[in-house]
Design a protein around this motif. Structure first.
Motif, PDB file in Angstrom:
ATOM      1  N   SER A  33       0.387   2.967  -9.595  1.00 22.51           N
ATOM      2  CA  SER A  33       0.175   1.567  -9.232  1.00 22.51           C
ATOM      3  C   SER A  33       0.839   0.678 -10.276  1.00 22.51           C
ATOM      4  CB  SER A  33      -1.320   1.251  -9.168  1.00 22.51           C
ATOM      5  OG  SER A  33      -1.916   1.867  -8.044  1.00 22.51           O
ATOM      6  N   VAL A  34       1.692  -0.221  -9.822  1.00 23.43           N
ATOM      7  CA  VAL A  34       2.410  -1.137 -10.720  1.00 23.43           C
ATOM      8  C   VAL A  34       1.651  -2.459 -10.721  1.00 23.43           C
ATOM      9  CG1 VAL A  34       4.607  -2.239 -11.236  1.00 23.43           C
ATOM     10  CG2 VAL A  34       4.570   0.031 -10.162  1.00 23.43           C
ATOM     11  N   LEU A  35       0.994  -2.741 -11.849  1.00 22.47           N
ATOM     12  CA  LEU A  35       0.122  -3.907 -11.941  1.00 22.47           C
ATOM     13  C   LEU A  35       0.612  -4.879 -13.004  1.00 22.47           C
ATOM     14  CD1 LEU A  35      -3.451  -2.289 -11.819  1.00 22.47           C
ATOM     15  CD2 LEU A  35      -1.892  -2.806  -9.926  1.00 22.47           C
TER      16      LEU A  35
ATOM     17  N   VAL B  24       8.744   8.847  -0.373  1.00 16.77           N
ATOM     18  CA  VAL B  24       7.962   7.832  -1.075  1.00 16.77           C
ATOM     19  C   VAL B  24       7.355   6.857  -0.070  1.00 16.77           C
ATOM     20  CG1 VAL B  24       7.969   6.012  -2.823  1.00 16.77           C
ATOM     21  CG2 VAL B  24       9.469   8.007  -3.095  1.00 16.77           C
ATOM     22  N   SER B  25       6.055   6.625  -0.210  1.00 15.96           N
ATOM     23  CA  SER B  25       5.384   5.558   0.548  1.00 15.96           C
ATOM     24  C   SER B  25       5.084   4.407  -0.387  1.00 15.96           C
ATOM     25  CB  SER B  25       4.068   6.069   1.157  1.00 15.96           C
ATOM     26  OG  SER B  25       4.303   6.991   2.189  1.00 15.96           O
ATOM     27  N   LEU B  26       5.274   3.184   0.127  1.00 15.15           N
ATOM     28  CA  LEU B  26       4.925   1.986  -0.640  1.00 15.15           C
ATOM     29  C   LEU B  26       3.658   1.378  -0.055  1.00 15.15           C
ATOM     30  CD1 LEU B  26       8.427   0.313  -1.066  1.00 15.15           C
ATOM     31  CD2 LEU B  26       7.263   1.912  -2.602  1.00 15.15           C
ATOM     32  N   PHE B  27       2.853   0.788  -0.929  1.00  7.13           N
ATOM     33  CA  PHE B  27       1.576   0.212  -0.492  1.00  7.13           C
ATOM     34  C   PHE B  27       1.299  -1.035  -1.301  1.00  7.13           C
ATOM     35  CE2 PHE B  27      -3.137  -0.033  -0.567  1.00  7.13           C
ATOM     36  CZ  PHE B  27      -3.395   0.003   0.794  1.00  7.13           C
TER      37      PHE B  27
ATOM     38  N   MET C 217       5.632  -2.898   5.342  1.00  8.75           N
ATOM     39  CA  MET C 217       5.010  -2.169   4.242  1.00  8.75           C
ATOM     40  C   MET C 217       3.493  -2.221   4.399  1.00  8.75           C
ATOM     41  SD  MET C 217       5.253  -3.130   0.251  1.00  8.75           S
ATOM     42  CE  MET C 217       4.336  -2.271  -1.007  1.00  8.75           C
ATOM     43  N   PRO C 218       2.802  -1.074   4.355  1.00  9.78           N
ATOM     44  CA  PRO C 218       1.338  -1.083   4.513  1.00  9.78           C
ATOM     45  C   PRO C 218       0.673  -1.973   3.474  1.00  9.78           C
ATOM     46  CG  PRO C 218       2.193   1.163   4.607  1.00  9.78           C
ATOM     47  CD  PRO C 218       3.342   0.289   4.183  1.00  9.78           C
ATOM     48  N   THR C 219      -0.265  -2.775   3.938  1.00 10.44           N
ATOM     49  CA  THR C 219      -0.991  -3.695   3.065  1.00 10.44           C
ATOM     50  C   THR C 219      -2.477  -3.470   3.228  1.00 10.44           C
ATOM     51  OG1 THR C 219       0.752  -5.366   3.224  1.00 10.44           O
ATOM     52  CG2 THR C 219      -1.429  -6.121   2.522  1.00 10.44           C
ATOM     53  N   GLY C 220      -3.196  -3.477   2.097  1.00 11.33           N
ATOM     54  CA  GLY C 220      -4.634  -3.226   2.147  1.00 11.33           C
ATOM     55  C   GLY C 220      -5.399  -4.314   2.861  1.00 11.33           C
TER      56      GLY C 220
ATOM     57  N   ILE D  58       3.783   4.698  -4.300  1.00 12.95           N
ATOM     58  CA  ILE D  58       3.924   3.642  -5.295  1.00 12.95           C
ATOM     59  C   ILE D  58       3.234   2.389  -4.747  1.00 12.95           C
ATOM     60  CG2 ILE D  58       5.497   2.242  -6.684  1.00 12.95           C
ATOM     61  CD1 ILE D  58       5.702   5.180  -7.316  1.00 12.95           C
ATOM     62  N   SER D  59       2.270   1.885  -5.495  1.00 18.55           N
ATOM     63  CA  SER D  59       1.500   0.720  -5.033  1.00 18.55           C
ATOM     64  C   SER D  59       1.838  -0.515  -5.843  1.00 18.55           C
ATOM     65  CB  SER D  59      -0.001   0.998  -5.147  1.00 18.55           C
ATOM     66  OG  SER D  59      -0.386   2.099  -4.344  1.00 18.55           O
ATOM     67  N   ALA D  60       1.808  -1.645  -5.164  1.00 17.95           N
ATOM     68  CA  ALA D  60       2.008  -2.938  -5.825  1.00 17.95           C
ATOM     69  C   ALA D  60       0.679  -3.658  -5.894  1.00 17.95           C
ATOM     70  CB  ALA D  60       3.019  -3.780  -5.042  1.00 17.95           C
TER      71      ALA D  60
END
Length: 541
Positions: A6-8, A34-37, A52-55, A85-87
């Motif tokens: 997770s890139v915070l 790679v999946s992005l979230f 892009m999947p979003t929570g 990889i999460s943003a």
């Protein structure tokens, strides 16, 4: 197992998305999917790619944080790639909440290590890193690395940070400019031989309450069992049934008049269509169950006529369903006493071979781990032999729910520091436990602080394999266990799941009469998981 990262940030940092694109390119060049979230969005155009999947959106999350946290983690778990990889969020300047803390909580609940990206424009990066790391530690997050952007003098900044944070074993780098087109190469050069360590970081030893509960749901769903609920006249039970069937975690049997049960569910706008409803006055089943119950209780003078009357009681009827294998487990107690729920199982299902006593545990879901407390609900004053058996059963329960047991036999003194009948009983119980189950890691007597706190444990019981690291706590009496689990629950915010009965041949679990719908759902899921380790079929000989 997927790689996760997770890139915070702690404030808006434009270079964050370039970092994510660079890491994605690096992983894809290694042949990984790679999946992005994205954690949270304000519904603006996403820079990282459409679709892009979003929570969740900020608005939805802030309206119901607990429900949306669960939804975010469930969405994350649906991703299926070699790496995810999460943003973190974009900091939409919404006041009144801890946005960085929320990002960390999402990272912890998704099991993702964190790459902190800080900008030199926001002040001294060393102080910012120290503050961010302290916050991450408070939230039980695993920080894999730190990247400072807009560094001015990257080599000097990186060198200084590495010197300041050498004791933390982090991957640390600093860069000046970072563009999406050249991010991969820039990151390779900046991190150097630390890059693989960054990407390979794993989270270990952290289990949040949400993770634990979602793991249980997945386990129950994979191998569904049939659970009987004998109290559908209670609306909470019907509401729980609706939720359980929607989760698809168990096959359900409700005991009662089918027309009345389904009519009440319709009034409440609940969907229980997939549940079976069986009458406790069904003539064929009453005869089947009564004949066996009379046989089991013949030495107590129970006649067939008395047995017919007894088995039409919903608790006895449900228990006989479990006894005959018509159901795999039972959950009751929302509308009945504990005795009314569990006495039928003592008379029919009885204890497992090698177990002398039925006991109970609570699963205490701490912020970052699961503890097991026993006995807190059944046995008032167990003997040393019974305490040893309770410890063995509690260890088996711990293993069933993914806890590697380290057993502390609790008393008011540690080791040989005290004496008296109560301490001597715990010493004797510990000796019996170690003789009966030498493979278990156990020690006692231990005071609670010596069992729980590493510093205190090292001071009071140096060399103990349990002191300071216990996760299964066996209390000397019901009075101590019940008082302590409630004290921990109320003062620490831990989630107490239980009581879970152990030692029976088939799982039967009791509810508090003040149980919430969520408590009933959790108990049914736990019972279904317990039933997965039990051989089916009838117990009748």
């Amino acid at each position: 197992m997927s790689r996760k990262l997770s890139v915070l940030t702690v404030a808006p940092v434009e270079a964050r998305d370039a970092v994510i694109k660079g890491l994605t390119q690096i992983l894809e060049e290694k042949g990984q999917s790679v999946s992005l979230f994205r954690y949270l969005t304000n519904e603006r155009t996403l820079q990282l790619g459409e679709g892009m999947p979003t929570g969740a959106t900020y608005k939805a999350f802030l309206s119901d944080p607990d429900a949306k946290m669960t939804e975010i983690v469930e969405k994350f778990r649906q991703l299926d790639s070699d790496a995810i990889i999460s943003a973190g969020s974009d900091y939409a300047f919404i006041g009144g909440w801890d946005e960085f803390g929320t990002n960390l909580d999402i990272a912890v609940n998704t099991g993702s290590p964190v790459l902190l990206v800080l900008s030199n424009r926001h002040g001294c990066p060393c102080q910012g890193v120290r503050t961010a790391l302290a916050t991450a530690q408070a939230h039980h997050a695993t920080v894999a690395g730190v990247l400072v952007v807009d560094a001015g003098n990257p080599e000097r900044k990186a060198s200084h940070l590495k010197e300041e944070l050498a004791h933390l074993n982090l991957s640390i780098a600093a860069v000046n400019e970072l563009s999406a087109d050249t991010a991969a190469q820039t990151l390779r050069e900046a991190f150097g031989d630390q890059l693989d360590a960054l990407l390979d970081t794993q989270v270990s030893g952290v289990v949040t309450p949400l993770q634990f509960q979602l793991d249980l749901v997945e386990r129950a769903r994979q191998h569904k069992r049939t659970i009987v609920l004998p109290e559908p006249e209670d609306d909470r039970v019907l509401q729980a049934a609706d939720r359980l069937l929607a989760l698809d975690v168990a096959n359900l049997i409700l005991i009662g008049d089918e027309e009345a049960v389904r009519a009440r569910a319709a009034e409440l706008e609940l969907n229980i269509d997939a549940a079976k409803v069986i009458s406790n006055h069904d003539p064929e089943l009453v005869e089947k169950y009564a004949a066996e119950f009379a046989k089991l209780r013949a030495k107590k003078g129970v006649t067939l006529e008395q047995a017919r009357e007894k088995v039409q009681d919903v608790s006895f009827f449900g228990t006989m369903m479990v006894y005959f294998g018509d159901a795999d487990g039972m959950v009751s107690g929302a509308a009945h006493t504990t005795a009314h729920t569990i006495v039928p199982s003592f008379q029919t299902i009885k204890t497992k071979p090698g177990t002398s006593i039925v006991s109970s545990v609570f699963l205490m879901l701490m912020p970052d781990q699961v503890h097991v407390y026993g006995d807190c609900a059944v046995n008032p004053n167990p003997t040393p032999e019974q305490l040893a058996d309770i410890a063995i059963s509690s260890a088996e329960t711990a293993v069933a729910f993914g806890v590697d047991p380290k057993i502390a036999m609790i008393s008011y003194s540690s080791g040989n520091s005290g004496s008296g009948p109560d301490v001597d009983a715990v010493k004797e119980a510990t000796a019996i436990l170690q003789e009966k189950a030498p493979e278990l890691v156990a020690d006692g007597p231990l005071q609670f602080d010596a069992a729980y706190d590493p510093h205190t444990g090292a001071s009071k019981m140096p060399g103990s394999p349990v002191a300071g690291q216990a996760n299964v706590y066996i209390f000397p009496s019901l009075s101590v266990g019940n008082a302590l689990y409630k004290a921990v629950q109320r003062t620490s915010g831990a989630t107490a799941v239980g009581p879970i009965l152990q030692g029976l041949k088939r799982p039967v679990n009791d509810l508090s009469r003040g149980a919430l719908v969520e408590d009933i759902v959790n108990t049914v899921v736990i019972t279904a998981v317990q039933a997965q380790s039990v051989e089916g079929g009838s117990l009748a000989k």
